[in-house]
Scaffold this motif. Sequence first.
Motif, PDB file in Angstrom:
ATOM      1  N   ASP A   1       0.828  -1.201   0.000  1.00 45.88           N
ATOM      2  CA  ASP A   1       0.000   0.000   0.000  1.00 45.88           C
ATOM      3  C   ASP A   1       0.857   1.243   0.000  1.00 45.88           C
ATOM      4  O   ASP A   1       0.512   2.254  -0.612  1.00 45.88           O
ATOM      5  N   PHE A   2       2.001   1.148   0.723  1.00 47.19           N
ATOM      6  CA  PHE A   2       2.904   2.303   0.727  1.00 47.19           C
ATOM      7  C   PHE A   2       3.428   2.578  -0.672  1.00 47.19           C
ATOM      8  O   PHE A   2       3.472   3.725  -1.118  1.00 47.19           O
ATOM      9  N   LEU A   3       3.813   1.507  -1.398  1.00 53.47           N
ATOM     10  CA  LEU A   3       4.294   1.700  -2.770  1.00 53.47           C
ATOM     11  C   LEU A   3       3.216   2.329  -3.628  1.00 53.47           C
ATOM     12  O   LEU A   3       3.483   3.239  -4.427  1.00 53.47           O
ATOM     13  N   LEU A   4       1.983   1.844  -3.460  1.00 55.36           N
ATOM     14  CA  LEU A   4       0.866   2.387  -4.232  1.00 55.36           C
ATOM     15  C   LEU A   4       0.719   3.879  -3.975  1.00 55.36           C
ATOM     16  O   LEU A   4       0.644   4.694  -4.898  1.00 55.36           O
ATOM     17  N   ALA A   5       0.716   4.249  -2.675  1.00 53.39           N
ATOM     18  CA  ALA A   5       0.492   5.651  -2.332  1.00 53.39           C
ATOM     19  C   ALA A   5       1.612   6.528  -2.889  1.00 53.39           C
ATOM     20  O   ALA A   5       1.360   7.568  -3.496  1.00 53.39           O
ATOM     21  N   ILE A   6       2.858   6.096  -2.649  1.00 49.82           N
ATOM     22  CA  ILE A   6       3.937   6.991  -3.054  1.00 49.82           C
ATOM     23  C   ILE A   6       4.051   7.054  -4.566  1.00 49.82           C
ATOM     24  O   ILE A   6       4.412   8.086  -5.136  1.00 49.82           O
ATOM     25  N   GLY A   7       3.717   5.937  -5.270  1.00 53.02           N
ATOM     26  CA  GLY A   7       3.724   5.991  -6.720  1.00 53.02           C
ATOM     27  C   GLY A   7       2.702   6.969  -7.248  1.00 53.02           C
ATOM     28  O   GLY A   7       2.973   7.750  -8.167  1.00 53.02           O
ATOM     29  N   LEU A   8       1.501   6.961  -6.633  1.00 53.03           N
ATOM     30  CA  LEU A   8       0.459   7.873  -7.095  1.00 53.03           C
ATOM     31  C   LEU A   8       0.859   9.326  -6.874  1.00 53.03           C
ATOM     32  O   LEU A   8       0.668  10.177  -7.745  1.00 53.03           O
ATOM     33  N   ILE A   9       1.440   9.619  -5.677  1.00 52.36           N
ATOM     34  CA  ILE A   9       1.826  11.002  -5.402  1.00 52.36           C
ATOM     35  C   ILE A   9       2.890  11.457  -6.402  1.00 52.36           C
ATOM     36  O   ILE A   9       2.800  12.550  -6.965  1.00 52.36           O
ATOM     37  N   THR A  10       3.896  10.587  -6.631  1.00 51.44           N
ATOM     38  CA  THR A  10       4.945  10.944  -7.590  1.00 51.44           C
ATOM     39  C   THR A  10       4.354  11.217  -8.955  1.00 51.44           C
ATOM     40  O   THR A  10       4.673  12.215  -9.609  1.00 51.44           O
ATOM     41  N   LEU A  11       3.460  10.316  -9.396  1.00 50.74           N
ATOM     42  CA  LEU A  11       2.862  10.440 -10.719  1.00 50.74           C
ATOM     43  C   LEU A  11       2.148  11.772 -10.874  1.00 50.74           C
ATOM     44  O   LEU A  11       2.395  12.532 -11.809  1.00 50.74           O
ATOM     45  N   ILE A  12       1.271  12.089  -9.895  1.00 54.55           N
ATOM     46  CA  ILE A  12       0.438  13.278 -10.054  1.00 54.55           C
ATOM     47  C   ILE A  12       1.287  14.545 -10.004  1.00 54.55           C
ATOM     48  O   ILE A  12       1.173  15.432 -10.853  1.00 54.55           O
ATOM     49  N   ILE A  13       2.195  14.608  -9.019  1.00 53.27           N
ATOM     50  CA  ILE A  13       2.982  15.837  -8.891  1.00 53.27           C
ATOM     51  C   ILE A  13       3.893  16.036 -10.098  1.00 53.27           C
ATOM     52  O   ILE A  13       4.015  17.135 -10.632  1.00 53.27           O
ATOM     53  N   ALA A  14       4.523  14.941 -10.569  1.00 56.21           N
ATOM     54  CA  ALA A  14       5.463  15.104 -11.683  1.00 56.21           C
ATOM     55  C   ALA A  14       4.747  15.494 -12.965  1.00 56.21           C
ATOM     56  O   ALA A  14       5.212  16.355 -13.711  1.00 56.21           O
ATOM     57  N   GLU A  15       3.599  14.875 -13.231  1.00 57.74           N
ATOM     58  CA  GLU A  15       2.939  15.199 -14.494  1.00 57.74           C
ATOM     59  C   GLU A  15       2.389  16.613 -14.491  1.00 57.74           C
ATOM     60  O   GLU A  15       2.452  17.321 -15.486  1.00 57.74           O
ATOM     61  N   THR A  16       1.854  17.056 -13.342  1.00 56.08           N
ATOM     62  CA  THR A  16       1.361  18.431 -13.346  1.00 56.08           C
ATOM     63  C   THR A  16       2.517  19.417 -13.426  1.00 56.08           C
ATOM     64  O   THR A  16       2.381  20.486 -14.020  1.00 56.08           O
TER      65      THR A  16
END
Lengths: 124, 128, 498
Positions: free
Chosen positions: C273-288
């Motif tokens: 779950d930690f990997l899931l959460a941190i992957g999502l945060i990285t994805l959203i912040i980097a793409e924006t």
Amino acid sequence: MKNELFEILQFGIYSASILLILIGLYAVLTKRSLIKIVIGLSIIDAGIHLLLVAIGYINMGTAPIFSPGYEDAAATMVDPVPQALVLTAIVIGFAVTAVALSLVIRLYRHHHTLEIDEIKNLKW
Amino acid sequence: MSGAKLLFPAVILLGVYVFIHGHLSPGGGFQGGTIVATGFLLMLLAYQDFTVSHHVLSFVESFAGIFFVAIGLLGFIDGGTFLQNFMPVGTLNDLFSGGVIPIIYILVGFKVAAELTGLIYTVLNEKD
Amino acid sequence: MVGTPVLLIAIPLLAAFLIPLLGMLWKELVRIIPGIVLAYMMILSASLLYYVLENGSIIEVLGGWRPPIGINLVFSPLTGFLTTIMTFLGFIVWLYSYKFKRNVDFEPAKKYFIFLMMLVAGAVGIVLTGDIFNQFVFIEIVGISAYALTAFYTGRNSAEASFKYLLMGSLSASSLLIAIAIVYSQLGTLNMAEIASTVHLMDPTFKVIAMIFFIVGIGIEAEIFPLNGWAPDAYTEAPGPIGAAFAGILVKAGIYAMVRMVFTLFDVPGAFDFLLAIGLITLIIAETAAVKQDRLKRMLAYSSIGQMGLVIVAFGIGTIEGVYAALFLMLNHAIIKPLLFLSGSYLVFNSKDKYISEVNGLGKYLPITSILFALGAFAIVGLPPFAGFWSKLSVLMAAANEGMLLIIALILMVSVVEIVYYFRVVNRIYFFEKSKDVVPHRPSFNALLSMIILGILIIVIGFYPDSVTGILHKAADDLMNTEQYINNVLSVGKSLTN
């Protein structure tokens, strides 16, 4: 009585290594001169090496070297593996410090200052 | 007239002693090499016209590295795995014991000494 | 078989020592030898991978000391697959940068090629090794080569980017060393298979603390948020082919180390779950962040970080379809993103600050480069029938199998954002007018050849994905199967009579 002395000594060494790590971290995070930041990195390395060596200590153990007169030292040696790890880590830390200092020299030549607040050409 | 000229051979001797006896006492390749480089640093600081040839340092450094990997590959061909021991392991505490390790320490000692001396020489003699 | 896995690390080392000597004899040798070495590594790795897919993993012991006392290399379907990608990319980067901007002179070329070979050798070492301290040493080797390569140009900003990278890299390496100290003091071993088999005896508090220090230590290479502050600066200031090498080789090794730690070494519940959460945060912040960039290479760097966030999300799903999708994403990213970096480097060749507005109208002047850039852009956002479509589809299917609808929605929203900023650039290349003070530079023959090879691979994988799905299934299977890994390594230890 000797046992308590060794306990206090071990506690002292562990806390000294953690103190060194925290001092180095403080230097890296708050100092503004580039050279002080590089020195802080070195202090963090020193603290971690001390921690690694202290982990290998066995109570009442001798140095992990065979010499004439101590041929049966293998029974009461301290653990030599962390000492080998620390040798490698010292060499690596030295190489990184060398690269860091050469970068500091280059930065000084371009910007003519060593304050890290002045060097912010690359922003968000 | 400074005493560095007298101290220089002694420091080199100490460094060579440390990396030759790497398998018997504390020390080894990196430590011995650093001591030898300190001897060169002493001479470079004391005398203005002491130079070391950059080509010789490059040669020594490259050769030491090549021989290190070559010994590893020799262990490969001889025994079966990389860096395996293929020299006789003598009795404990002898100078000529320990298999392939003293040779590796000597090579590492030369390499580290050449590398650090080259680094110090470049930094001290930078124009501009 | 033309060799064994240890040669993948020993031969580049030997060549790195030989180059200064042979450079004194004949100057062109400095450029030719890395090419021969990288080509040999690519062929060796591919043939070993073919062997391993039939017959099971190769465990190679170093120095004659059997595991778990000694160091061993593990060449399994997963690690062999990653090694083949990395050595192939190393060869492509060599082909592209045979004579590129500053390394047409002898002295910088010597340093450039030595560090390039150390980069590839170190990254291969991170993936192949089976011992955590050995992994730390290889991470440091890769780090030092990366610091030196980032500072390759002598312009004003490269030293600053490299120093920033060095600072964060040093701190995270120290954190990794603390994690190794904790694991060694509790379990008494450094071998990965032995740690995996005895980790359930470890005190849970120490386990979590060690895992946190590990994540901080390896997260720098894997570029997860918030440890990726160095990445946009380093990718921008490094030479174009080196940016491609970072994006294709370095992050793959970092993500492998992180995934190996979470899947095999530690069994902390909640790690996925930690990997899931941190992957999502990285994805959203980097793409924006990528949308509001106005420099080409910085935009590509943020996009690369976002893609890695997507890979971590796919790993965090936790099932075997998730791992398969993540590996497919890694393969596609490793081919497409270097193509974007390499062609983008020629699109802004003569500009000082590499603004996006300078690629206006270059579609007429650099036809092949622009077509390849557009191909890369279409592939990475996931348009069929190019390669990126199949990997995005697998991620969405794996998430749908677990019922994670929120994740599917977020991934689709982010894909729309990606389309916006990539098509903006393609639009400028083809439909705007070229400004007068931009001088396009035609790519040399070897650079064109390397880019065309990558482009052909994208089309081949896009039209015929079954060519790689067999390997990917075996690799995914290998990662999920921890007992097989432990048995493979420890049984070698029992059977060697040395």
